[in-house]
Design a protein around this motif. Structure first.
Motif, short mmCIF file in Angstrom:
data_model
loop_
_atom_site.label_atom_id
_atom_site.label_comp_id
_atom_site.label_asym_id
_atom_site.label_seq_id
_atom_site.Cartn_x
_atom_site.Cartn_y
_atom_site.Cartn_z
N LEU A 143 0.87 -1.17 0.00
CA LEU A 143 0.00 0.00 0.00
C LEU A 143 0.90 1.23 0.00
O LEU A 143 1.83 1.31 0.81
CB LEU A 143 -0.91 0.02 1.23
CG LEU A 143 -1.93 -1.10 1.36
CD1 LEU A 143 -2.79 -0.90 2.61
CD2 LEU A 143 -2.81 -1.21 0.11
N ALA A 145 1.34 5.17 0.53
CA ALA A 145 0.70 6.32 1.17
C ALA A 145 0.39 7.43 0.17
O ALA A 145 -0.66 8.08 0.25
CB ALA A 145 1.58 6.85 2.31
N LEU A 148 -3.04 7.13 -1.51
CA LEU A 148 -4.24 6.92 -0.71
C LEU A 148 -4.41 8.01 0.34
O LEU A 148 -3.45 8.64 0.76
CB LEU A 148 -4.15 5.57 0.00
CG LEU A 148 -3.91 4.33 -0.86
CD1 LEU A 148 -3.45 3.17 0.00
CD2 LEU A 148 -5.18 3.97 -1.63
N GLN A 150 -5.48 8.73 4.37
CA GLN A 150 -5.25 7.94 5.57
C GLN A 150 -6.41 6.98 5.80
O GLN A 150 -6.20 5.82 6.19
CB GLN A 150 -5.07 8.85 6.79
CG GLN A 150 -3.70 9.51 6.85
CD GLN A 150 -3.55 10.34 8.10
OE1 GLN A 150 -3.30 11.55 8.04
NE2 GLN A 150 -3.70 9.72 9.26
N CYS A 153 -6.19 4.07 3.37
CA CYS A 153 -5.09 3.19 3.75
C CYS A 153 -5.50 2.29 4.92
O CYS A 153 -5.24 1.08 4.92
CB CYS A 153 -3.86 4.01 4.10
SG CYS A 153 -2.37 3.02 4.40
N THR A 157 -5.95 -1.75 4.77
CA THR A 157 -5.15 -2.57 5.69
C THR A 157 -6.05 -3.57 6.42
O THR A 157 -5.73 -4.77 6.52
CB THR A 157 -4.42 -1.70 6.71
OG1 THR A 157 -3.49 -0.85 6.02
CG2 THR A 157 -3.66 -2.55 7.72
N LEU A 169 3.40 -1.07 4.10
CA LEU A 169 3.04 0.33 3.82
C LEU A 169 4.27 1.08 3.37
O LEU A 169 5.30 1.06 4.05
CB LEU A 169 2.47 0.99 5.08
CG LEU A 169 2.24 2.50 4.99
CD1 LEU A 169 1.19 2.85 3.95
CD2 LEU A 169 1.87 3.07 6.35
N GLU A 176 4.23 11.57 5.87
CA GLU A 176 3.34 10.41 5.71
C GLU A 176 3.36 9.48 6.92
O GLU A 176 2.67 8.45 6.92
CB GLU A 176 3.71 9.65 4.44
CG GLU A 176 3.47 10.45 3.18
CD GLU A 176 4.05 9.81 1.93
OE1 GLU A 176 3.53 10.07 0.83
OE2 GLU A 176 5.04 9.05 2.04
N TYR A 179 0.23 7.79 8.55
CA TYR A 179 -0.42 6.66 7.89
C TYR A 179 -0.14 5.34 8.62
O TYR A 179 -0.82 4.35 8.38
CB TYR A 179 0.09 6.52 6.45
CG TYR A 179 -0.59 7.43 5.46
CD1 TYR A 179 -1.52 6.93 4.55
CD2 TYR A 179 -0.31 8.79 5.41
CE1 TYR A 179 -2.13 7.75 3.62
CE2 TYR A 179 -0.92 9.62 4.49
CZ TYR A 179 -1.83 9.11 3.60
OH TYR A 179 -2.45 9.93 2.68
#
Length: 279
Positions: A143, A145, A148, A150, A153, A157, A169, A176, A179
């Motif tokens: 993923l 950051a 996306l 927060q 994300c 997750t 991540l 970031e 996140y």
């Protein structure tokens, strides 16, 4: 429009077209059957990196947006297995077709041939892609950051974990850090996704901030569950691995240094040798 924005715009269109061909409900049915059967045991990428003396995540990719074709004829039935034989702790397999020349077939081809974790590396923006990853045999997903919010994300997750997938991540700068939330691994991409310029010093610059951010979200009794730190891209020398480990990193994602050679597995073997010899 920078490269990342172009990739994400195309990815949104791509996923919507895929949904028209195979609905999310159809994918969920396939996943339910997989998770309800005695399928092959899952491989924990987090545990593999934590227990490895090298922590190398060897990447399989054919091309990049900035450099074009790196290894156009690379075969998923050969190179991932060669990586495992050479001592890779885990595999990263690019599944983006337009910009990286990969596909989900590369994971489904490699999965029966290796016994180490496989990361689906792509630009994931939708649960649909998580379902795909589970079906083809990935153990973890990336993923990013920068792609996306927060909230997105955090939601992805949670959805990944519900599917039995671990999460790496990826961040690029200290802004970031918010996140970080219940992820299994935390990666620092040394490549600027806007320009694709690489600078491995990026990992060193924010290593201490990463550890502080993780520590603030975990109690002292939670040390075993802290995310494993991963440095991504721009690593081409064994000495860099030793320096990054001293800074707290335990995973090292390396692709082009191996894929630009005729025999990536042999190149990885030669790369690992001096690291192991100094343990």
């Amino acid at each position: 429009m920078d490269i990342l924005s172009e990739i994400i715009a195309h990815k949104r269109t791509e996923v919507e077209l895929q949904k028209q061909s195979v609905s999310p409900e159809q994918l969920r049915e396939q996943v339910q059957k997989l998770m309800g059967s005695s399928s092959a045991p899952r491989h924990s990428m987090r545990q593999a990196l934590a227990s490895s003396p090298t922590g190398i995540i060897a990447e399989f990719k054919r091309r990049s947006p900035s450099k074009g074709w790196i290894y156009e004829t690379a075969k998923a039935e050969e190179i991932p297995a060669a990586y495992e034989t050479a001592g890779a702790s885990a595999l990263s397999i690019l599944t983006d077709e337009k910009f990286f020349g990969g596909s989900l077939r590369d994971i489904s081809t490699a999965r029966p041939l290796v016994d180490i974790p496989i990361l689906r590396k792509d630009f994931i923006i939708d649960e649909y892609q998580l379902l795909q990853a589970r079906i083809v045999g990935a153990d973890a997903v990336l993923l990013i950051a920068a792609c996306l919010t927060q909230k997105e994300c955090s939601t992805l997750t949670t959805q990944a974990h519900a599917l039995g997938l671990e999460v790496l991540l990826e961040i690029h700068n200290p802004s970031e850090l918010p996140y970080i939330n219940k992820v299994d691994m935390l990666g620092v991409n040394n490549r600027n996704l806007g320009t694709f310029v690489t600078d491995v010093k990026n990992s060193f610059r924010i290593a201490r901030q990463l550890q502080q951010a993780i520590g603030s979200k975990k109690g002292a009794s939670d040390v075993r569950n802290m995310p494993i730190l991963v440095s991504e891209s721009g690593i081409s020398h064994p000495e860099t691995i030793r320096s990054l480990r001293a800074a707290g990193f335990r995973g090292f994602l390396i692709g082009e240094a191996f894929m630009k050679t005729d025999h990536p597995g042999d190149t990885l073997k030669d790369f690992i040798s001096p690291i192991i010899s100094q343990k």
